[in-house]
Design an enzyme around this catalytic site. Structure first.
Site, PDB file in Angstrom:
ATOM      1  N   ASN A   1      -3.904   4.547   7.857  1.00  0.00           N
ATOM      2  CA  ASN A   1      -5.208   5.184   7.654  1.00  0.00           C
ATOM      3  C   ASN A   1      -6.175   4.881   8.795  1.00  0.00           C
ATOM      4  O   ASN A   1      -7.015   5.713   9.131  1.00  0.00           O
ATOM      5  CB  ASN A   1      -5.813   4.758   6.321  1.00  0.00           C
ATOM      6  CG  ASN A   1      -5.177   5.486   5.143  1.00  0.00           C
ATOM      7  OD1 ASN A   1      -4.658   6.585   5.290  1.00  0.00           O
ATOM      8  ND2 ASN A   1      -5.203   4.863   3.975  1.00  0.00           N
TER       9      ASN A   1
ATOM     10  N   HIS B   1       0.831  -1.208   0.000  1.00  0.00           N
ATOM     11  CA  HIS B   1       0.000   0.000   0.000  1.00  0.00           C
ATOM     12  C   HIS B   1       0.862   1.254   0.000  1.00  0.00           C
ATOM     13  O   HIS B   1       1.659   1.466   0.919  1.00  0.00           O
ATOM     14  CB  HIS B   1      -0.912   0.004   1.233  1.00  0.00           C
ATOM     15  CG  HIS B   1      -1.828   1.174   1.297  1.00  0.00           C
ATOM     16  ND1 HIS B   1      -2.037   1.903   2.440  1.00  0.00           N
ATOM     17  CD2 HIS B   1      -2.597   1.770   0.330  1.00  0.00           C
ATOM     18  CE1 HIS B   1      -2.893   2.879   2.198  1.00  0.00           C
ATOM     19  NE2 HIS B   1      -3.240   2.824   0.926  1.00  0.00           N
TER      20      HIS B   1
ATOM     21  N   ASN C   1      -0.572   8.699  -1.529  1.00  0.00           N
ATOM     22  CA  ASN C   1      -0.631   9.656  -2.629  1.00  0.00           C
ATOM     23  C   ASN C   1       0.051  10.981  -2.250  1.00  0.00           C
ATOM     24  O   ASN C   1      -0.224  11.526  -1.173  1.00  0.00           O
ATOM     25  CB  ASN C   1      -2.095   9.901  -2.988  1.00  0.00           C
ATOM     26  CG  ASN C   1      -2.259  10.727  -4.243  1.00  0.00           C
ATOM     27  OD1 ASN C   1      -1.517  10.541  -5.200  1.00  0.00           O
ATOM     28  ND2 ASN C   1      -3.218  11.628  -4.228  1.00  0.00           N
TER      29      ASN C   1
END
Length: 355
Positions: free
Chosen positions: A66, A16, A19
């Site tokens: 996250n 993962h 961005n």
């Protein structure tokens, strides 16, 4: 789910990026139920060869980074819904008080309110209704209105012009006398700042300051309504901005301005705005580590290198102190009666062991 449909599930590993992937210096290697150590190690080596700080995570909602960041947006929405502060004030407090590059609503506009809401729904469904991850009806209303953020020209802000510019900090000036209690690192930082600014500082009741005869409690263990007083404050040891609530007392706000600190007036609540957001960041990260999703070091590196936070949750905990963080969470749960503020067991033990 992906591994279940292939002949060799032990070779399936999550990788993962964040961005923009070419600039963010961190990647997560996510172990599935069947992932072999050999496959995991091969992907870790690939990440290192790309120049990434590689962190290990277990498969689950949001993986490690996250997931740990969920409260940054969720708690901001809770604050807005409770009318503790408006969008611009919450964002300004996060930037100037906490050192975050973007406030939570500015960030939601950037990523897309619809995208964030879909993620929130996924978290909630995968957790079978975890209260900390409950989506906000405010987001649903924005989507229904077609206000999705920058991409539609309107979200929490209108584009252009976007969020307003932050004002300059007040110019420091030498002052008179103030009494500052102890018991919390932020009060120690405030005492040091005042003494460096030429103030005569004496002692007072722990957890409070006294300005010109006005007792001002630090709202780290309750709301102003619970702790009593005409005016209360909250800040973190970073001392970029001080939040105030209650009756406007010019001498109190003037004291903080004399130290060169921004101020913001908000509604009453334990921890006010930034205290709630940071305490829930610490709490969520503590739950994640307790559940074996990752390590404290990986959480902190992930929040800084992947999300540009000024520091990670465990660094916040060291800076602010467990008494402060747990005090805010316990007071929120007691005053609001909401399960989402229950304290992670490992965080509770940290406070108990420090006593």
């Amino acid at each position: 789910a992906i591994a279940a449909g292939v002949p060799n599930p032990e070779r399936v590993v999550g990788f993962h990026f964040f961005n923009p992937a070419t600039r963010m210096k961190l990647a997560e290697v996510v172990a599935g139920a069947a992932s072999s150590e050999a496959a995991l190690e091969r992907v870790r080596a690939l990440g290192a060869a790309m120049g990434k700080r590689v962190v290990n995570a277990v498969d689950g909602p949001g993986f490690l980074v996250n997931r740990s960041n969920r409260p940054f947006g969720v708690e901001a929405l809770n604050l807005l819904q409770a009318r503790v502060a408006d969008v611009e004030t919450i964002d300004r407090i996060a930037r100037l008080g906490g050192g975050f590059r973007m406030g939570p609503f500015e960030l939601q506009d950037f990523g897309g309110i619809d995208v964030g809401f879909a993620v929130a729904q996924s978290f909630y469904e995968q957790s079978f209704g975890e209260p900390r991850w409950r989506p906000s009806p405010l987001s649903a209303k924005m989507i229904a209105a077609g206000w999705l953020g920058r991409k539609t020209g309107r979200g929490w802000y209108a584009y252009p012009p976007g969020r307003p510019e932050d004002p300059p900090a007040p110019k420091p000036r030498r002052g008179g006398s103030v009494a500052i209690g102890g018991g919390f690192p932020v009060l120690d930082a405030l005492r040091e700042r005042a003494e460096a600014g030429g103030w005569t500082v004496t002692s007072t009741e722990d957890g409070t300051i006294d300005v010109g005869g006005t007792r001002v409690p630090l709202l780290a263990t309750g709301s102003l309504d619970a702790l009593g007083g005409a005016v209360g404050f909250h800040a973190l040891p970073t001392l970029g901005l001080v939040e105030l609530t209650g009756r406007r007392v010019d001498a109190v706000e003037g004291f903080f301005h004399a130290l060169g600190l921004h101020t913001a007036w908000v509604g009453d609540a334990p921890g006010l705005v930034l205290g709630r957001i940071v305490s829930q960041l610490v709490n969520e990260a503590s739950f994640a580590v307790t559940e074996g999703v990752g390590t404290p070091e990986d959480v902190d590196d992930g929040m800084v290198l992947a999300l540009n936070h000024p520091r990670g949750p465990f660094a916040w905990l060291e800076l602010v102190g467990a008494r402060h963080v747990v005090g805010v969470l316990d007071a929120l749960r007691a005053e609001l009666g909401e399960e989402r503020y229950r304290v992670a067991p490992s965080l509770r033990r940290r406070l108990t062991n420090a006593a």
